[in-house]
Design a protein around this motif. Structure first.
Motif, PDB file in Angstrom:
ATOM      1  N   GLU A 140       0.876  -1.175   0.000  1.00  0.00           N
ATOM      2  CA  GLU A 140       0.000   0.000   0.000  1.00  0.00           C
ATOM      3  C   GLU A 140       0.907   1.218   0.000  1.00  0.00           C
ATOM      4  N   TRP A 141       0.533   2.254  -0.720  1.00  0.00           N
ATOM      5  CA  TRP A 141       1.358   3.450  -0.850  1.00  0.00           C
ATOM      6  C   TRP A 141       0.592   4.689  -0.411  1.00  0.00           C
ATOM      7  N   THR A 142       1.332   5.639   0.142  1.00  0.00           N
ATOM      8  CA  THR A 142       0.810   6.980   0.390  1.00  0.00           C
ATOM      9  C   THR A 142       1.648   7.921  -0.457  1.00  0.00           C
ATOM     10  N   LEU A 158      -1.483  17.591  -1.591  1.00  0.00           N
ATOM     11  CA  LEU A 158      -2.461  16.545  -1.857  1.00  0.00           C
ATOM     12  C   LEU A 158      -1.871  15.227  -1.353  1.00  0.00           C
ATOM     13  N   THR A 159      -2.590  14.546  -0.466  1.00  0.00           N
ATOM     14  CA  THR A 159      -2.159  13.257   0.060  1.00  0.00           C
ATOM     15  C   THR A 159      -3.137  12.203  -0.436  1.00  0.00           C
ATOM     16  N   VAL A 160      -2.602  11.159  -1.069  1.00  0.00           N
ATOM     17  CA  VAL A 160      -3.435  10.107  -1.647  1.00  0.00           C
ATOM     18  C   VAL A 160      -3.024   8.765  -1.052  1.00  0.00           C
ATOM     19  N   GLU A 161      -4.000   8.040  -0.513  1.00  0.00           N
ATOM     20  CA  GLU A 161      -3.791   6.682  -0.007  1.00  0.00           C
ATOM     21  C   GLU A 161      -4.174   5.730  -1.131  1.00  0.00           C
ATOM     22  N   LEU A 162      -3.166   5.090  -1.733  1.00  0.00           N
ATOM     23  CA  LEU A 162      -3.425   4.177  -2.833  1.00  0.00           C
ATOM     24  C   LEU A 162      -3.881   2.828  -2.300  1.00  0.00           C
ATOM     25  N   PRO A 163      -4.748   2.145  -3.058  1.00  0.00           N
ATOM     26  CA  PRO A 163      -5.240   0.848  -2.597  1.00  0.00           C
ATOM     27  C   PRO A 163      -4.139  -0.213  -2.614  1.00  0.00           C
ATOM     28  N   ARG A 164      -4.346  -1.249  -1.835  1.00  0.00           N
ATOM     29  CA  ARG A 164      -3.430  -2.398  -1.808  1.00  0.00           C
ATOM     30  C   ARG A 164      -3.276  -2.914  -3.237  1.00  0.00           C
ATOM     31  N   HIS A 165      -2.019  -3.196  -3.614  1.00  0.00           N
ATOM     32  CA  HIS A 165      -1.739  -3.518  -5.003  1.00  0.00           C
ATOM     33  C   HIS A 165      -0.587  -4.511  -5.092  1.00  0.00           C
ATOM     34  N   LYS A 166      -0.611  -5.395  -6.080  1.00  0.00           N
ATOM     35  CA  LYS A 166       0.487  -6.336  -6.288  1.00  0.00           C
ATOM     36  C   LYS A 166       1.766  -5.568  -6.587  1.00  0.00           C
ATOM     37  N   LYS A 194       4.384  -6.278  -8.318  1.00  0.00           N
ATOM     38  CA  LYS A 194       4.956  -6.370  -9.659  1.00  0.00           C
ATOM     39  C   LYS A 194       4.021  -5.850 -10.747  1.00  0.00           C
ATOM     40  N   ALA A 195       2.847  -5.408 -10.378  1.00  0.00           N
ATOM     41  CA  ALA A 195       1.889  -4.876 -11.354  1.00  0.00           C
ATOM     42  C   ALA A 195       2.025  -3.353 -11.426  1.00  0.00           C
ATOM     43  N   PRO A 196       1.929  -2.777 -12.631  1.00  0.00           N
ATOM     44  CA  PRO A 196       2.042  -1.320 -12.750  1.00  0.00           C
ATOM     45  C   PRO A 196       0.888  -0.600 -12.039  1.00  0.00           C
ATOM     46  N   LEU A 197       1.178   0.576 -11.573  1.00  0.00           N
ATOM     47  CA  LEU A 197       0.193   1.397 -10.877  1.00  0.00           C
ATOM     48  C   LEU A 197       0.331   2.826 -11.403  1.00  0.00           C
ATOM     49  N   THR A 198      -0.771   3.385 -11.889  1.00  0.00           N
ATOM     50  CA  THR A 198      -0.742   4.741 -12.434  1.00  0.00           C
ATOM     51  C   THR A 198      -1.712   5.619 -11.659  1.00  0.00           C
ATOM     52  N   LEU A 199      -1.192   6.691 -11.087  1.00  0.00           N
ATOM     53  CA  LEU A 199      -2.007   7.677 -10.379  1.00  0.00           C
ATOM     54  C   LEU A 199      -2.120   8.910 -11.253  1.00  0.00           C
ATOM     55  N   ALA A 200      -3.330   9.388 -11.438  1.00  0.00           N
ATOM     56  CA  ALA A 200      -3.543  10.610 -12.238  1.00  0.00           C
ATOM     57  C   ALA A 200      -4.499  11.521 -11.475  1.00  0.00           C
ATOM     58  N   TYR A 201      -4.227  12.826 -11.565  1.00  0.00           N
ATOM     59  CA  TYR A 201      -5.162  13.787 -10.987  1.00  0.00           C
ATOM     60  C   TYR A 201      -5.202  15.026 -11.851  1.00  0.00           C
ATOM     61  N   ARG A 202      -6.319  15.680 -11.781  1.00  0.00           N
ATOM     62  CA  ARG A 202      -6.482  16.951 -12.515  1.00  0.00           C
ATOM     63  C   ARG A 202      -7.318  17.887 -11.678  1.00  0.00           C
TER      64      ARG A 202
END
Length: 58
Positions: free
Chosen positions: A5-7, A40-48, A50-58
């Motif tokens: 999990e990432w912040t 801006l603080t974002v709590e990313l969901p639990r994720h594998k 080795k799988a790519p993760l892309t965060l985008a905001y506008r």
């Protein structure tokens, strides 16, 4: 370990209008906007790990 999990903190940011993770909208409770520090603080969901993760905001 297979998952993490990432912040993420984005400094000197603008207030987000929309946030997505891997193209899917992120729920309102998963982020916090501090207008005083423009952070801006974002709590990313639990994720594998080795799988790519892309965060985008506008």
């Amino acid at each position: 370990m297979t998952h993490r999990e990432w912040t993420v903190k984005v400094l000197n940011a603008r207030a987000p209008k929309a946030i997505s993770v891997n193209g899917e909208p992120l729920g309102a409770g998963a982020h916090h906007w501090d207008s005083t520090t423009r952070t801006l603080t974002v709590e990313l969901p639990r994720h594998k790990i080795k799988a790519p993760l892309t965060l985008a905001y506008r």
